[in-house]
Design a protein around this motif. Structure first.
Motif: not given
Ligand SMILES: [Mg+2]
Length: 247
Positions: A172-181
């Protein structure tokens, strides 16, 4: 079979956890044995047409779903879903602390009602038209509702009919950076939380802020006020045309 594939269009025909050799041929053999058209599969695998989306507030109407759930549970609500102009939902649950509202969100994410949230107005129509234009388009969800097995199952059930190619479910509410990257830079990503939209832009994706009452104070390079506008943004990007700009 299709769900086992994760395609990296920048590197060619890769199979998840595999390479371009025998595993790929095995996969294609499996498709040939099925009703899939091999040419379509290869086109799908090579596609650089990637529509990536957040789910709550973009594909599913989380506010409406939570509002209905709360009323059903006898929990007092303070406003209609479309008047909830704060991401932490404080107007909908007046008199409750941040932690208490977060607990309500967790409770909702474990309830059957979490699997029956209404789809955002216009999304199915936009998706159908984009798939007509680009049958090879990949649809990817990157969503952070909580990653318990129960929540994951409910989320996947709610999304089943939309035929996602990948569903990334984060805490919940985690960063999405690694998945977007990890997405190819050709991807376009929609989110209703400005910080996620900014992250997508920072990693080099085309990023769209999906307008909601809670983000009226946020600006972004590309903003979609609804899915009709969203459709136009995606259509023009996939056509290689200049972006139509903000709302
Ligand atoms: Mg969201």
């Amino acid at each position: 079979m299709r769900k086992d594939l994760v395609i990296n269009s920048q590197q060619g025909f890769n199979v998840k956890n595999g390479d371009t050799g025998k595993e790929l041929l095995d996969v294609l053999a499996g498709f040939r044995a099925s009703s899939w058209n091999r040419k379509k599969v290869i086109t799908f695998m090579a596609s650089d047409k990637i529509l990536a989306v957040d789910i709550d507030g973009v594909v599913l109407n989380h506010a409406a779903g939570m509002h209905a759930w709360a009323i059903n549970k006898g929990i007092q609500v303070g406003c209609e879903p479309d008047a909830c102009d704060c991401y932490t939902m404080s107007p909908m649950f007046p008199g409750r602390s941040y932690d208490e509202i977060m607990q309500l969100m967790v409770d909702f994410s474990q309830d059957d009602g979490f699997a029956s949230m209404p789809i955002m107005s216009g999304f199915e129509s936009a998706l159908a038209r984009l798939r007509d234009l680009h049958p090879e388009m990949k649809l990817i969800a990157i969503t952070a509702p909580g990653n318990s097995e129960r929540t994951k199952a409910l989320r996947e059930r709610n999304l089943r009919n939309l035929r996602f190619d990948e569903i990334h479910i984060l805490d919940m509410h985690a960063s999405k950076r690694s998945h977007l990257d990890r997405l190819p830079k050709s991807a376009i990503f929609f989110d209703d939380l400005a910080s996620h939209a900014i992250t997508a832009e920072e990693v080099g994706l085309t990023s769209v802020l999906f307008r909601q009452p809670h983000n009226l104070g946020d600006d972004h390079t590309l903003v979609a006020r609804d899915w009709e506008a969203g459709f136009e943004i995606v259509r023009t990007k996939f056509a290689g045309s200049p972006h139509p700009g903000a709302e």
